[in-house]
Design a protein around this motif. Structure first.
Motif, PDB file in Angstrom:
ATOM      1  N   HIS A 185     -55.653 -22.318 -11.346  1.00 16.21           N
ATOM      2  CA  HIS A 185     -55.674 -22.642  -9.804  1.00 16.21           C
ATOM      3  C   HIS A 185     -54.504 -21.629  -9.144  1.00 16.21           C
ATOM      4  CE1 HIS A 185     -57.400 -26.265 -11.446  1.00 16.21           C
ATOM      5  NE2 HIS A 185     -57.928 -26.350 -10.372  1.00 16.21           N
ATOM      6  N   ASN A 186     -55.171 -20.713  -8.402  1.00 16.78           N
ATOM      7  CA  ASN A 186     -54.410 -19.830  -7.431  1.00 16.78           C
ATOM      8  C   ASN A 186     -54.202 -20.354  -6.231  1.00 16.78           C
ATOM      9  OD1 ASN A 186     -53.938 -17.785  -9.758  1.00 16.78           O
ATOM     10  ND2 ASN A 186     -56.160 -17.738  -9.574  1.00 16.78           N
ATOM     11  N   ARG A 187     -53.228 -20.577  -5.764  1.00 20.65           N
ATOM     12  CA  ARG A 187     -52.979 -21.324  -4.331  1.00 20.65           C
ATOM     13  C   ARG A 187     -52.383 -20.463  -3.243  1.00 20.65           C
ATOM     14  NH1 ARG A 187     -52.113 -25.149  -8.533  1.00 20.65           N
ATOM     15  NH2 ARG A 187     -53.201 -27.054  -8.168  1.00 20.65           N
ATOM     16  N   LEU A 188     -52.923 -20.505  -2.257  1.00 21.40           N
ATOM     17  CA  LEU A 188     -52.589 -19.682  -1.090  1.00 21.40           C
ATOM     18  C   LEU A 188     -51.910 -20.605   0.094  1.00 21.40           C
ATOM     19  CD1 LEU A 188     -52.144 -17.184   0.958  1.00 21.40           C
ATOM     20  CD2 LEU A 188     -54.199 -17.533   1.617  1.00 21.40           C
ATOM     21  N   TYR A 189     -50.717 -20.551   0.309  1.00 21.16           N
ATOM     22  CA  TYR A 189     -50.113 -21.422   1.329  1.00 21.16           C
ATOM     23  C   TYR A 189     -49.612 -20.606   2.555  1.00 21.16           C
ATOM     24  CZ  TYR A 189     -49.183 -24.491  -2.880  1.00 21.16           C
ATOM     25  OH  TYR A 189     -49.643 -25.258  -3.745  1.00 21.16           O
ATOM     26  N   SER A 190     -49.774 -21.237   3.746  1.00 24.64           N
ATOM     27  CA  SER A 190     -49.503 -20.445   4.880  1.00 24.64           C
ATOM     28  C   SER A 190     -48.566 -21.321   5.632  1.00 24.64           C
ATOM     29  CB  SER A 190     -50.585 -20.135   5.802  1.00 24.64           C
ATOM     30  OG  SER A 190     -51.388 -19.309   5.214  1.00 24.64           O
ATOM     31  N   ARG A 191     -47.655 -20.859   6.451  1.00 26.78           N
ATOM     32  CA  ARG A 191     -46.566 -21.599   7.220  1.00 26.78           C
ATOM     33  C   ARG A 191     -47.233 -22.467   8.289  1.00 26.78           C
ATOM     34  NH1 ARG A 191     -42.005 -17.941   9.768  1.00 26.78           N
ATOM     35  NH2 ARG A 191     -41.407 -17.463   7.288  1.00 26.78           N
ATOM     36  N   ASP A 192     -48.424 -22.066   8.723  1.00 26.68           N
ATOM     37  CA  ASP A 192     -48.944 -22.893   9.776  1.00 26.68           C
ATOM     38  C   ASP A 192     -49.769 -23.994   9.118  1.00 26.68           C
ATOM     39  OD1 ASP A 192     -51.384 -21.930   8.614  1.00 26.68           O
ATOM     40  OD2 ASP A 192     -52.076 -20.759  10.128  1.00 26.68           O
ATOM     41  N   GLY A 193     -49.596 -24.456   7.814  1.00 31.01           N
ATOM     42  CA  GLY A 193     -50.041 -25.355   7.125  1.00 31.01           C
ATOM     43  C   GLY A 193     -51.430 -25.047   6.365  1.00 31.01           C
ATOM     44  N   GLN A 194     -52.134 -23.987   6.746  1.00 34.97           N
ATOM     45  CA  GLN A 194     -53.360 -23.739   5.883  1.00 34.97           C
ATOM     46  C   GLN A 194     -53.071 -23.729   4.450  1.00 34.97           C
ATOM     47  OE1 GLN A 194     -56.527 -21.312   7.850  1.00 34.97           O
ATOM     48  NE2 GLN A 194     -55.019 -20.867   9.523  1.00 34.97           N
ATOM     49  N   GLN A 195     -54.099 -24.139   3.717  1.00 38.79           N
ATOM     50  CA  GLN A 195     -54.199 -23.900   2.249  1.00 38.79           C
ATOM     51  C   GLN A 195     -55.466 -23.369   1.658  1.00 38.79           C
ATOM     52  OE1 GLN A 195     -52.329 -26.890  -0.088  1.00 38.79           O
ATOM     53  NE2 GLN A 195     -50.622 -27.223   1.507  1.00 38.79           N
ATOM     54  N   HIS A 196     -55.326 -22.729   0.676  1.00 41.46           N
ATOM     55  CA  HIS A 196     -56.485 -22.171   0.138  1.00 41.46           C
ATOM     56  C   HIS A 196     -56.335 -22.236  -1.561  1.00 41.46           C
ATOM     57  CE1 HIS A 196     -58.782 -20.965   3.864  1.00 41.46           C
ATOM     58  NE2 HIS A 196     -57.596 -20.216   4.020  1.00 41.46           N
ATOM     59  N   THR A 197     -57.302 -22.714  -1.992  1.00 44.95           N
ATOM     60  CA  THR A 197     -57.216 -22.597  -3.617  1.00 44.95           C
ATOM     61  C   THR A 197     -58.446 -22.113  -4.163  1.00 44.95           C
ATOM     62  OG1 THR A 197     -55.826 -24.631  -3.496  1.00 44.95           O
ATOM     63  CG2 THR A 197     -56.918 -24.036  -5.852  1.00 44.95           C
ATOM     64  N   TRP A 198     -58.222 -21.080  -5.267  1.00 46.19           N
ATOM     65  CA  TRP A 198     -59.390 -20.298  -5.831  1.00 46.19           C
ATOM     66  C   TRP A 198     -59.071 -20.828  -7.290  1.00 46.19           C
ATOM     67  CZ3 TRP A 198     -56.514 -17.949  -1.748  1.00 46.19           C
ATOM     68  CH2 TRP A 198     -57.576 -17.710  -0.708  1.00 46.19           C
ATOM     69  N   THR A 199     -60.150 -21.189  -8.037  1.00 44.29           N
ATOM     70  CA  THR A 199     -60.161 -21.401  -9.430  1.00 44.29           C
ATOM     71  C   THR A 199     -60.869 -20.347 -10.131  1.00 44.29           C
ATOM     72  OG1 THR A 199     -62.065 -22.674  -9.401  1.00 44.29           O
ATOM     73  CG2 THR A 199     -59.879 -23.811  -8.975  1.00 44.29           C
ATOM     74  N   CYS A 200     -60.412 -20.168 -11.195  1.00 50.40           N
ATOM     75  CA  CYS A 200     -61.177 -19.271 -12.333  1.00 50.40           C
ATOM     76  C   CYS A 200     -60.852 -19.721 -13.683  1.00 50.40           C
ATOM     77  CB  CYS A 200     -60.661 -17.716 -12.117  1.00 50.40           C
ATOM     78  SG  CYS A 200     -58.952 -17.333 -12.358  1.00 50.40           S
TER      79      CYS A 200
END
Length: 265
Positions: A185-200
């Motif tokens: 699980h590779n997780r992108l966090y942004s200061r504005d609260g947005q999150q995205h997770t990519w799995t491989c």
């Protein structure tokens, strides 16, 4: 007379790895694969192979500034990628340099350990990097062990580390390849609260230079003008393919095969 269009130039400030698996050679190969030109400025010399690192030497401040300023004065740099810095003094040097160019997208790969576990700087270097360089970065790309060092949370989860680090950094990509789950699980966090997770899918074996490959590919995608979330996904996909096709060139970890995109579909 031929007229050539220019590829985006990415300034890379990182260490030299004589095995060619990580460091500046990884930066160069990954950026060529994205269609960019790498301008490598050496911050440190290392003694390492595909097994581990045994020693390193950080270059003098004046040499690093002279290298980087020569590139910045000569070329239109489209992005900057940071790798191994190795000392608090080098963190301060690079922070001073980059503060004069705040318009440039900056990808910060907080290299604190080699793939084999050897130290490439004391933990205090990580803390200085957090305080001085993360605020200048567009995005930082630590793996979970590095995120734990930066956040001073030895057993912290990715979410807990992100909560601690986002006040310092606008965007944070915490990669999950150092666990033992079947899916990464590779997780992108942004200061504005947005999150995205990519799995491989987790691939067998361990790899030398995967973090350098990812951060450089991401810097290349940003230099090409790709939006952040899309650039992260493109870099993750490319990096996974280089690991899938990795080669065992020495006695230790596999080395990513950083071929151009057309050759690693």
């Amino acid at each position: 007379m031929n007229t050539y269009s220019s590829r985006p130039v990415v300034l890379c400030l990182s260490g030299h790895d004589p095995s060619g698996g990580a460091g500046l050679q990884a930066d160069i190969e990954a950026l060529i694969a994205q269609g960019c030109h790498a301008a490598p400025a050496v911050t440190a010399l290392t003694v390492q192979d595909t097994v581990n690192v045994s020693d390193f030497r950080v270059l003098d401040r004046e040499w690093v500034l002279a290298q980087a300023n020569a590139v910045l004065a000569d070329s239109t740099v489209a992005a900057v990628k940071l790798g191994m810095l190795g000392s608090i003094e080098m963190v301060d040097t690079v922070a001073e340099l980059l503060a004069a160019h705040p318009h440039l997208p900056l990808v910060c790969d907080p290299v604190l350990r080699a793939g084999g576990g050897g130290r490439l700087g004391k933990d205090e270097v990580g803390y200085a990097l957090r305080e001085r360089l993360l605020p200048l970065a567009t995005i930082a790309t630590p793996n979970l062990p590095e995120a734990r060092i930066l956040a001073e949370l030895p057993q912290g989860t990715a979410d807990e580390c992100a909560e601690k680090l986002l006040p310092f950094c606008r965007h944070l990509l915490i990669t999950g390849g150092h666990g033992d789950e079947d899916e990464i699980h590779n997780r992108l966090y942004s200061r504005d609260g947005q999150q995205h997770t990519w799995t491989c899918q987790r691939l067998p074996g361990s790899y030398h230079g995967s973090g350098c490959t990812l951060a450089s590919a991401l810097a290349g995608r940003l230099a090409l003008g790709e939006a952040l979330s899309s650039a992260v996904r493109s870099a993750l996909d490319y990096t996974w393919r280089t690991l899938r096709d990795a080669e065992q060139l020495g006695k230790g970890q596999y080395v990513p095969r950083r071929l151009p995109l057309d050759f690693c579909s």
